[in-house]
Scaffold this motif. Structure first.
Motif, PDB file in Angstrom:
ATOM      1  N   GLY B 137       0.780  -1.227   0.000  1.00 59.96           N
ATOM      2  CA  GLY B 137       0.000   0.000   0.000  1.00 59.96           C
ATOM      3  C   GLY B 137       0.814   1.280   0.000  1.00 59.96           C
ATOM      4  O   GLY B 137       0.430   2.271  -0.621  1.00 59.96           O
ATOM      5  N   VAL B 138       1.979   1.251   0.683  1.00 62.35           N
ATOM      6  CA  VAL B 138       2.821   2.464   0.744  1.00 62.35           C
ATOM      7  C   VAL B 138       3.127   3.029  -0.616  1.00 62.35           C
ATOM      8  O   VAL B 138       3.310   4.249  -0.750  1.00 62.35           O
ATOM      9  CB  VAL B 138       4.207   2.180   1.371  1.00 62.35           C
ATOM     10  CG1 VAL B 138       4.422   3.030   2.590  1.00 62.35           C
ATOM     11  CG2 VAL B 138       4.455   0.718   1.571  1.00 62.35           C
ATOM     12  N   LEU B 139       3.243   2.165  -1.603  1.00 65.87           N
ATOM     13  CA  LEU B 139       3.675   2.617  -2.924  1.00 65.87           C
ATOM     14  C   LEU B 139       2.755   3.711  -3.442  1.00 65.87           C
ATOM     15  O   LEU B 139       3.204   4.823  -3.743  1.00 65.87           O
ATOM     16  CB  LEU B 139       3.703   1.434  -3.896  1.00 65.87           C
ATOM     17  CG  LEU B 139       5.004   0.629  -3.886  1.00 65.87           C
ATOM     18  CD1 LEU B 139       4.837  -0.667  -4.659  1.00 65.87           C
ATOM     19  CD2 LEU B 139       6.116   1.465  -4.514  1.00 65.87           C
ATOM     20  N   GLY B 206      25.237  14.633   1.943  1.00 66.33           N
ATOM     21  CA  GLY B 206      25.304  16.013   1.486  1.00 66.33           C
ATOM     22  C   GLY B 206      24.004  16.733   1.203  1.00 66.33           C
ATOM     23  O   GLY B 206      24.034  17.887   0.794  1.00 66.33           O
ATOM     24  N   ARG B 207      22.831  16.093   1.410  1.00 66.83           N
ATOM     25  CA  ARG B 207      21.616  16.703   0.885  1.00 66.83           C
ATOM     26  C   ARG B 207      20.559  16.969   1.954  1.00 66.83           C
ATOM     27  O   ARG B 207      19.490  16.379   1.943  1.00 66.83           O
ATOM     28  CB  ARG B 207      21.032  15.836  -0.219  1.00 66.83           C
ATOM     29  CG  ARG B 207      21.085  14.343   0.074  1.00 66.83           C
ATOM     30  CD  ARG B 207      20.600  13.525  -1.107  1.00 66.83           C
ATOM     31  NE  ARG B 207      21.587  13.446  -2.144  1.00 66.83           N
ATOM     32  CZ  ARG B 207      21.427  13.929  -3.369  1.00 66.83           C
ATOM     33  NH1 ARG B 207      20.304  14.513  -3.700  1.00 66.83           N
ATOM     34  NH2 ARG B 207      22.381  13.804  -4.273  1.00 66.83           N
ATOM     35  N   PRO B 208      20.813  17.900   2.878  1.00 63.70           N
ATOM     36  CA  PRO B 208      19.806  18.160   3.897  1.00 63.70           C
ATOM     37  C   PRO B 208      18.736  19.141   3.442  1.00 63.70           C
ATOM     38  O   PRO B 208      17.591  19.073   3.877  1.00 63.70           O
ATOM     39  CB  PRO B 208      20.622  18.760   5.046  1.00 63.70           C
ATOM     40  CG  PRO B 208      21.823  19.358   4.388  1.00 63.70           C
ATOM     41  CD  PRO B 208      21.985  18.751   3.041  1.00 63.70           C
ATOM     42  N   ALA B 209      19.071  20.047   2.545  1.00 66.47           N
ATOM     43  CA  ALA B 209      18.190  21.167   2.226  1.00 66.47           C
ATOM     44  C   ALA B 209      16.799  20.712   1.797  1.00 66.47           C
ATOM     45  O   ALA B 209      15.790  21.158   2.334  1.00 66.47           O
ATOM     46  CB  ALA B 209      18.811  22.013   1.124  1.00 66.47           C
ATOM     47  N   ALA B 210      16.766  19.811   0.835  1.00 69.38           N
ATOM     48  CA  ALA B 210      15.485  19.401   0.268  1.00 69.38           C
ATOM     49  C   ALA B 210      14.593  18.737   1.304  1.00 69.38           C
ATOM     50  O   ALA B 210      13.390  18.615   1.116  1.00 69.38           O
ATOM     51  CB  ALA B 210      15.716  18.449  -0.894  1.00 69.38           C
ATOM     52  N   LEU B 211      15.197  18.306   2.395  1.00 74.59           N
ATOM     53  CA  LEU B 211      14.451  17.495   3.333  1.00 74.59           C
ATOM     54  C   LEU B 211      13.792  18.288   4.450  1.00 74.59           C
ATOM     55  O   LEU B 211      12.612  18.128   4.719  1.00 74.59           O
ATOM     56  CB  LEU B 211      15.388  16.491   3.985  1.00 74.59           C
ATOM     57  CG  LEU B 211      15.609  15.239   3.165  1.00 74.59           C
ATOM     58  CD1 LEU B 211      16.818  14.512   3.675  1.00 74.59           C
ATOM     59  CD2 LEU B 211      14.363  14.376   3.267  1.00 74.59           C
ATOM     60  N   GLU B 212      14.582  19.131   5.097  1.00 72.84           N
ATOM     61  CA  GLU B 212      14.117  19.686   6.350  1.00 72.84           C
ATOM     62  C   GLU B 212      12.889  20.560   6.183  1.00 72.84           C
ATOM     63  O   GLU B 212      12.121  20.733   7.121  1.00 72.84           O
ATOM     64  CB  GLU B 212      15.251  20.476   7.017  1.00 72.84           C
ATOM     65  CG  GLU B 212      16.195  19.525   7.744  1.00 72.84           C
ATOM     66  CD  GLU B 212      17.556  20.116   7.967  1.00 72.84           C
ATOM     67  OE1 GLU B 212      18.340  19.509   8.690  1.00 72.84           O
ATOM     68  OE2 GLU B 212      17.851  21.199   7.414  1.00 72.84           O
ATOM     69  N   ARG B 213      12.700  21.072   4.989  1.00 72.54           N
ATOM     70  CA  ARG B 213      11.550  21.939   4.819  1.00 72.54           C
ATOM     71  C   ARG B 213      10.268  21.158   4.549  1.00 72.54           C
ATOM     72  O   ARG B 213       9.203  21.745   4.406  1.00 72.54           O
ATOM     73  CB  ARG B 213      11.806  22.949   3.697  1.00 72.54           C
ATOM     74  CG  ARG B 213      11.958  22.344   2.330  1.00 72.54           C
ATOM     75  CD  ARG B 213      11.665  23.388   1.257  1.00 72.54           C
ATOM     76  NE  ARG B 213      11.533  22.730  -0.028  1.00 72.54           N
ATOM     77  CZ  ARG B 213      12.507  22.606  -0.897  1.00 72.54           C
ATOM     78  NH1 ARG B 213      13.695  23.093  -0.653  1.00 72.54           N
ATOM     79  NH2 ARG B 213      12.306  21.978  -2.037  1.00 72.54           N
ATOM     80  N   SER B 214      10.334  19.871   4.484  1.00 74.95           N
ATOM     81  CA  SER B 214       9.120  19.088   4.280  1.00 74.95           C
ATOM     82  C   SER B 214       9.001  18.039   5.379  1.00 74.95           C
ATOM     83  O   SER B 214       9.963  17.712   6.056  1.00 74.95           O
ATOM     84  CB  SER B 214       9.154  18.407   2.918  1.00 74.95           C
ATOM     85  OG  SER B 214      10.045  17.320   2.943  1.00 74.95           O
ATOM     86  N   SER B 215       7.797  17.541   5.560  1.00 76.67           N
ATOM     87  CA  SER B 215       7.583  16.531   6.590  1.00 76.67           C
ATOM     88  C   SER B 215       7.236  15.195   5.936  1.00 76.67           C
ATOM     89  O   SER B 215       6.387  14.459   6.390  1.00 76.67           O
ATOM     90  CB  SER B 215       6.458  16.974   7.513  1.00 76.67           C
ATOM     91  OG  SER B 215       5.287  17.176   6.738  1.00 76.67           O
ATOM     92  N   ILE B 216       7.899  14.930   4.835  1.00 74.43           N
ATOM     93  CA  ILE B 216       7.673  13.693   4.100  1.00 74.43           C
ATOM     94  C   ILE B 216       8.143  12.509   4.933  1.00 74.43           C
ATOM     95  O   ILE B 216       9.179  12.584   5.588  1.00 74.43           O
ATOM     96  CB  ILE B 216       8.454  13.758   2.769  1.00 74.43           C
ATOM     97  CG1 ILE B 216       7.775  14.758   1.832  1.00 74.43           C
ATOM     98  CG2 ILE B 216       8.548  12.402   2.104  1.00 74.43           C
ATOM     99  CD1 ILE B 216       8.595  15.095   0.626  1.00 74.43           C
ATOM    100  N   PRO B 217       7.387  11.423   4.965  1.00 73.92           N
ATOM    101  CA  PRO B 217       7.823  10.269   5.751  1.00 73.92           C
ATOM    102  C   PRO B 217       9.093   9.665   5.153  1.00 73.92           C
ATOM    103  O   PRO B 217       9.305   9.714   3.953  1.00 73.92           O
ATOM    104  CB  PRO B 217       6.654   9.296   5.613  1.00 73.92           C
ATOM    105  CG  PRO B 217       5.951   9.701   4.363  1.00 73.92           C
ATOM    106  CD  PRO B 217       6.125  11.185   4.268  1.00 73.92           C
ATOM    107  N   LYS B 218       9.937   9.119   6.021  1.00 69.56           N
ATOM    108  CA  LYS B 218      11.151   8.445   5.562  1.00 69.56           C
ATOM    109  C   LYS B 218      10.867   6.955   5.564  1.00 69.56           C
ATOM    110  O   LYS B 218      10.494   6.401   6.590  1.00 69.56           O
ATOM    111  CB  LYS B 218      12.324   8.757   6.482  1.00 69.56           C
ATOM    112  CG  LYS B 218      12.576  10.231   6.675  1.00 69.56           C
ATOM    113  CD  LYS B 218      12.846  10.927   5.353  1.00 69.56           C
ATOM    114  CE  LYS B 218      12.902  12.421   5.556  1.00 69.56           C
ATOM    115  NZ  LYS B 218      11.634  12.953   6.109  1.00 69.56           N
ATOM    116  N   PHE B 219      11.075   6.326   4.420  1.00 73.53           N
ATOM    117  CA  PHE B 219      10.588   4.970   4.238  1.00 73.53           C
ATOM    118  C   PHE B 219      11.591   3.906   4.664  1.00 73.53           C
ATOM    119  O   PHE B 219      12.759   3.964   4.311  1.00 73.53           O
ATOM    120  CB  PHE B 219      10.206   4.759   2.779  1.00 73.53           C
ATOM    121  CG  PHE B 219       9.161   5.734   2.321  1.00 73.53           C
ATOM    122  CD1 PHE B 219       7.868   5.615   2.792  1.00 73.53           C
ATOM    123  CD2 PHE B 219       9.479   6.765   1.461  1.00 73.53           C
ATOM    124  CE1 PHE B 219       6.895   6.518   2.393  1.00 73.53           C
ATOM    125  CE2 PHE B 219       8.519   7.666   1.067  1.00 73.53           C
ATOM    126  CZ  PHE B 219       7.224   7.548   1.525  1.00 73.53           C
TER     127      PHE B 219
END
Lengths: 326, 326
Positions: B137-139, B206-219
């Motif tokens: 279902g996650v997909l 090296g890639r924090p920027a794209a992440l911290e501004r969103s609350s997307i679940p980490k799979f």
DNA sequence: TCAAAAGTGTTATCCTTACACCCATGT
DNA sequence: ACATGGGTGTAAGGATAACACTTTTGA
């Protein structure tokens, strides 16, 4: 924790191309003419290059002036003693091998010549791998007798234990009967020949004893260090990959006839293919589409020109050319 | 030539086993419980160990008390910045990944426990790879929407140019339509998720920027360093190899029923297989032979027990289980 | 007109897929 | 008796390998 030994990582490129129906690789010669051929290579320095691939491309451009397109990692060789005369004082060299596929442009040859390098048929290094004109004579005349003699000798004590005995491994790699040759096992064949001391490179490494007392011929053109082993890895990998990914097209010009495509596949796989079935295979795999133009270069009826359908990726997992028998 | 940076080679083992119908790997925990899981690993020291394999076996035995049987090299990762917080002063760590297949003995679990390690389902790390009970279902609920949002964002300037765009790569890796899932592309899927910042590990690199501004679940469950990438490589490789080499038998006990064999194949490939065809496939590939005994363990008609025909090697190049549809 | 290479058509065979059904055991 | 999982038979469809044959050019 104790101090570690000095390590160095060597990046090595097997640059493959097909020209005049021959699979060729870039070999870097020794200007003085004293040392065997080598692959383009150089140490990996993480301060200068962020990734292996970037470093490899830089070394290749230095040594051959070639800009690489498609590249893929093959294997990492870490054995001590493979990198020529090594003592415990020298830095230990680990080799990361890469496969690169490229088209051969007309001016590439002279560009290479200015860098003491050149294209050379990969069958110069592995004559027994070219079955396009039938089973090579060396196999039955020299190689298999020598291998069988080796298989009858008792293995030395420091040989690591293996699941299979020597004669089983020979049968598996070289085929039981003359008909069952698996072209993908090029690496296994090379490694057996190396272990049996039938390869010139084995002399430089740890196993001189078994060799010097016999006058067995050394098969194929030798290379420096472990470069011929890396080349054998490339051969096996490319022959396998051909069948499930459309990699041949990295070696073809923009437009090509189906016969030219077949010749390239044959050059790499080392086998002769059945013309009619090859055409059908290619055409109903939807890998190519006609350009509309024809080529009259070969003498005979003009051939339709085709190009690779790279839109293919948008439709489904791209297949290769599952070439089968004959 | 200028001085090179300090290099270190890390050896990493993905140790796979199947128990109770689940594919499991050995994970080394942090006694303090602060850090994520890791694979058994240690640096390669050429002064102590002649080859990678010898070094790897030693490290694994140190950390888990397991004696490994079948092992195979996967890939060598050399990117800077993958190995957690790295500055130019630290030694640069290159990771060589290995795949090991082993049978799970009853006492293995407590042996591991004494070493702060344990078996754990590999689907804990990749929940979206388990299709045995249908499409996860996650997909459709979370992953594909998040990926598609990422594919609509413009790539940053320092992104290396690629042959395919983001949405093409997503389509290729995750399948065009719900039916066309290729279980072998597990690594491609992981790398896309990593690039899209949907994987916890991407934060450390090296890639924090794209992440911290969103609350997307980490799979999926995260791992230390680049260990989950190595695990994804193992998954892809094993799923592919299953089909052309008889490697499943490294995971089976001496004697087994055909259903147990099928369960193991399903556990690894993550797909449900058609029972009758699987049996026929196995039997007329001559991979197994009946032992004569039967097992009455499952409730229902007793099942015949089989063993792997390892004499197979003497006859022809050993095939795998070319599992197809359903 | 003939050699050479391109291109088409057809058939036998094998493998894959799917479906339907029977068998042996425990409860 | 019946549920459960083990095991077999068979037919449809597709892919592969082998064969024979026609077409279009240059010399």
């Amino acid at each position: 924790m104790a101090r570690l030994a000095t390590l160095e990582i060597g990046l090595n490129a097997v640059i493959v191309s097909v020209a005049a129906g021959m699979p060729q690789i870039v070999q870097v010669g020794d200007p003085a003419g004293m040392k065997p051929d080598s692959l383009p290579f150089g140490p990996f320095d993480p301060l200068r290059h962020r990734t292996f691939e970037i470093g490899l491309r830089a070394w290749v451009e230095d040594q051959t002036a070639l800009r690489l397109g498609y590249i893929e990692q093959l294997y990492t060789f870490g054995d001590r003693g493979r990198h020529s005369a090594s003592s415990d004082k020298d830095p230990h060299v680990v080799s990361v091998g890469y496969l690169a596929l490229t088209r051969q442009t007309p001016d590439a040859a002279e560009m290479l010549a200015r860098h003491h390098s050149a294209w050379r048929s990969w069958y110069d290094y592995f004559p027994w791998e070219d079955w396009r004109d039938g089973r090579p004579g060396v196999l039955d005349k020299d190689m298999l007798p020598a291998l069988e003699e080796w298989s009858r000798q008792p293995p030395s004590e420091d040989t690591p234990p293996r699941a299979l005995g020597r004669s089983e491994r020979i049968r598996l790699a070289f085929g039981n009967d003359p008909a069952s040759w698996d072209e993908e096992r090029a690496l296994e064949r090379y490694e057996l020949l190396y272990e049996a001391g039938l390869i010139a490179e084995a002399l430089h490494d740890g196993r001189p004893a078994a060799l010097e007392r016999s006058s067995i011929p050394k098969f194929g053109r030798p290379m420096r260090f472990d470069h011929r082993r890396i080349l054998a890895t490339a051969l096996s990998r490319l022959r396998a990959k051909l069948k499930y990914r459309p990699v041949v097209f990295e070696l073809m010009p923009q437009a090509f006839t189906l016969t030219e495509l077949q010749t390239s596949v044959e050059a790499i796989s080392g086998r002769h293919l059945h013309k009619q079935n090859f055409r059908r295979l290619v055409e109903n795999a939807d890998l190519v589409e006609p350009t509309g133009a024809t080529s009259t270069a070969t003498g005979g009826r003009p051939a339709a020109l085709f190009r690779f359908r790279n839109t293919l990726y948008n439709e489904r997992p791209a297949p290769g050319l599952r070439v089968g028998g004959r």
